[in-house]
Scaffold this active site. Structure first.
Site, PDB file in Angstrom:
ATOM      1  NE  ARG A  54      25.985  -5.365 -15.385  1.00 58.66           N
ATOM      2  CZ  ARG A  54      24.916  -4.989 -16.109  1.00 58.66           C
ATOM      3  NH1 ARG A  54      24.967  -3.874 -16.826  1.00 58.66           N
ATOM      4  NH2 ARG A  54      23.831  -5.739 -16.120  1.00 58.66           N
ATOM      5  N   GLY A  57      10.267 -10.977 -11.358  1.00 61.58           N
ATOM      6  CA  GLY A  57      11.421 -10.189 -10.970  1.00 61.58           C
ATOM      7  C   GLY A  57      11.734  -8.969 -11.800  1.00 61.58           C
ATOM      8  CB  THR A  58      10.731  -6.976 -14.324  1.00 57.53           C
ATOM      9  OG1 THR A  58      10.854  -5.664 -14.876  1.00 57.53           O
ATOM     10  CG2 THR A  58       9.356  -7.545 -14.671  1.00 57.53           C
ATOM     11  CG  HIS A  77      16.902  -4.443 -22.066  1.00 54.49           C
ATOM     12  ND1 HIS A  77      16.391  -4.303 -20.796  1.00 54.49           N
ATOM     13  CD2 HIS A  77      16.038  -3.800 -22.874  1.00 54.49           C
ATOM     14  CE1 HIS A  77      15.263  -3.601 -20.855  1.00 54.49           C
ATOM     15  NE2 HIS A  77      15.024  -3.285 -22.089  1.00 54.49           N
ATOM     16  CB  VAL A  94      22.557  -8.244 -20.369  1.00 55.90           C
ATOM     17  CG1 VAL A  94      21.715  -7.126 -20.984  1.00 55.90           C
ATOM     18  CG2 VAL A  94      23.138  -7.810 -19.026  1.00 55.90           C
ATOM     19  CG  ASP A  95      21.489 -13.208 -16.421  1.00 55.29           C
ATOM     20  OD1 ASP A  95      20.947 -12.542 -15.506  1.00 55.29           O
ATOM     21  OD2 ASP A  95      20.888 -14.156 -16.999  1.00 55.29           O
ATOM     22  CE1 TYR A  99      27.773  -0.985 -20.096  1.00 48.86           C
ATOM     23  CE2 TYR A  99      26.650  -3.047 -19.650  1.00 48.86           C
ATOM     24  CZ  TYR A  99      26.612  -1.676 -19.849  1.00 48.86           C
ATOM     25  OH  TYR A  99      25.413  -1.025 -19.765  1.00 48.86           O
TER      26      TYR A  99
HETATM   27  N1  APR Z   1      13.124 -12.769  -6.718  1.00 51.68           N
HETATM   28  C1  APR Z   1      12.197 -12.134  -7.523  1.00 51.68           C
HETATM   29  N2  APR Z   1      12.151 -10.782  -7.706  1.00 51.68           N
HETATM   30  C2  APR Z   1      13.068 -10.053  -7.002  1.00 51.68           C
HETATM   31  C3  APR Z   1      14.045 -10.640  -6.158  1.00 51.68           C
HETATM   32  C4  APR Z   1      14.047 -12.065  -6.024  1.00 51.68           C
HETATM   33  N3  APR Z   1      14.932 -12.712  -5.277  1.00 51.68           N
HETATM   34  N4  APR Z   1      14.820  -9.638  -5.635  1.00 51.68           N
HETATM   35  C5  APR Z   1      14.317  -8.463  -6.133  1.00 51.68           C
HETATM   36  N5  APR Z   1      13.259  -8.720  -6.944  1.00 51.68           N
HETATM   37  C6  APR Z   1      12.432  -7.776  -7.705  1.00 51.68           C
HETATM   38  C7  APR Z   1      12.334  -6.384  -7.098  1.00 51.68           C
HETATM   39  O1  APR Z   1      11.309  -6.294  -6.136  1.00 51.68           O
HETATM   40  C8  APR Z   1      12.024  -5.537  -8.345  1.00 51.68           C
HETATM   41  O2  APR Z   1      10.632  -5.480  -8.598  1.00 51.68           O
HETATM   42  O3  APR Z   1      13.037  -7.605  -8.973  1.00 51.68           O
HETATM   43  C9  APR Z   1      12.714  -6.324  -9.482  1.00 51.68           C
HETATM   44  C10 APR Z   1      14.017  -5.698  -9.984  1.00 51.68           C
HETATM   45  O4  APR Z   1      13.698  -4.476 -10.593  1.00 51.68           O
HETATM   46  P1  APR Z   1      14.860  -3.625 -11.321  1.00 51.68           P
HETATM   47  O5  APR Z   1      16.046  -3.579 -10.467  1.00 51.68           O
HETATM   48  O6  APR Z   1      14.224  -2.343 -11.740  1.00 51.68           O
HETATM   49  O7  APR Z   1      15.259  -4.526 -12.581  1.00 51.68           O
HETATM   50  P2  APR Z   1      14.487  -4.676 -13.975  1.00 51.68           P
HETATM   51  O8  APR Z   1      13.022  -4.476 -13.831  1.00 51.68           O
HETATM   52  O9  APR Z   1      14.946  -5.958 -14.579  1.00 51.68           O
HETATM   53  O10 APR Z   1      15.116  -3.454 -14.814  1.00 51.68           O
HETATM   54  C11 APR Z   1      14.689  -3.260 -16.138  1.00 51.68           C
HETATM   55  O11 APR Z   1      16.284  -1.500 -16.419  1.00 51.68           O
HETATM   56  O12 APR Z   1      18.345  -0.726 -15.932  1.00 51.68           O
HETATM   57  C12 APR Z   1      17.599  -1.248 -16.922  1.00 51.68           C
HETATM   58  O13 APR Z   1      18.299  -2.479 -18.806  1.00 51.68           O
HETATM   59  C13 APR Z   1      18.154  -2.567 -17.427  1.00 51.68           C
HETATM   60  O14 APR Z   1      16.961  -4.578 -18.036  1.00 51.68           O
HETATM   61  C14 APR Z   1      17.060  -3.571 -17.070  1.00 51.68           C
HETATM   62  C15 APR Z   1      15.822  -2.712 -16.977  1.00 51.68           C
END
Ligand code: APR
Length: 235
Positions: free
Chosen positions: A59, A177-178, A107, A91-92, A56
């Site tokens: 990060r 973006g999730t 989170h 978390v940013d 951490y």
């Molecule tokens: N713009 C938009 N979306 C994007 C981009 C971009 N430039 N680059 C990647 N992505 C998308 C990917 O296609 C994916 O669907 O962002 C998503 C990232 O997914 P994860 O890496 O799984 O991240 P997230 O969904 O935020 O994770 C959820 O998991 O590890 C834990 O606590 C952590 O908050 C986090 C949680």
């Protein structure tokens, strides 16, 4: 769309990817290179607190060197016309740095530290300079070992109810973006009312993950937000 209507935006790591912060599950994502259960769980912290703090601290230092991108600024700009709430898994602090005034972190926050005895004790939750490492022996105000204010896997999400209510009251609901694979946070998309317009911005196909009723804007966040805002304006 009428002014002052309520827009709720749910974001994940993808919105910060173009600021230089890795996502978790994409190719070369954080959990591709690091063991999530060893570094982001209370058991991992008990087993090897130094490894977790080193992870951490790195990060936190990285966060001190990056900046918000066009997607963060575009969402902040929306506040000029609409009542905007950001619910983020990130978390940013890039939403806040871009000027968003209402951000709910599900989170936790890298810029803060807390007690390892009672993580949600408000007396112990404090901002901590990002370039100052958290070390073994550093004490929280309750005398316990200091730890990052991050919700690790399996830990309680304090703001889940507040966030759910926001989504239930949204006039427009947006996801950016999730991967929508981490619960309970991902379950929040199910609380948006059927009749409200729903959009999802993500460059991946979201195959099998696209929630029902969402219009998929298949683009990176910095490109997708512009088409998204045009869609909102024409509602
Ligand atoms: N713009 C938009 N979306 C994007 C981009 C971009 N430039 N680059 C990647 N992505 C998308 C990917 O296609 C994916 O669907 O962002 C998503 C990232 O997914 P994860 O890496 O799984 O991240 P997230 O969904 O935020 O994770 C959820 O998991 O590890 C834990 O606590 C952590 O908050 C986090 C949680």
């Amino acid at each position: 769309m009428k002014d002052c209507q309520k827009i709720v935006v749910f974001t994940g790591a993808g919105i910060s990817a173009e600021s230089g912060i890795s996502t978790f599950r994409d190719k070369n994502g954080l959990w591709e290179n690091y063991d999530a259960m060893r570094l982001a769980s209370i058991d991992g912290f008990r087993d090897d607190p130094k490894a977790v703090l080193d992870f951490y601290n790195a990060r936190r230092l990285q966060l001190s060197k990056v900046a918000p991108n066009h997607a963060h600024y575009a969402l902040a700009e929306l506040e000029k016309k609409y009542d905007v709430t950001i619910i983020t898994q990130n978390v940013d602090d890039l939403h806040e740095r871009a000027g968003s005034s209402r951000v709910i972190h599900l989170h936790g926050e890298l810029a803060k530290v807390t007690s390892s005895r009672e993580t949600e004790d408000d007396k112990c939750i404090k901002y901590y300079p990002l370039n100052l490492p958290i070390c073994i022996g550093d004490k929280a105000d309750d005398g316990s070992q200091l730890r990052p204010y991050i919700v690790w896997f399996g830990e309680y999400l304090r703001y889940m109810d507040e966030a759910r209510q926001e989504v239930e009251n949204a006039d427009v609901f947006i996801v950016i973006g999730t991967s929508l694979v981490v619960y309970p946070a991902a379950g929040i998309v199910g609380y948006a009312r059927n009749e409200v317009p729903k959009f999802l911005v993500d460059p991946s196909s979201m195959e099998g993950h696209l929630p029902y009723g969402f219009k998929h804007i298949k683009a990176k966040a910095t490109e997708g937000v512009d088409s998204l805002i045009n869609e909102i304006k024409s509602l």
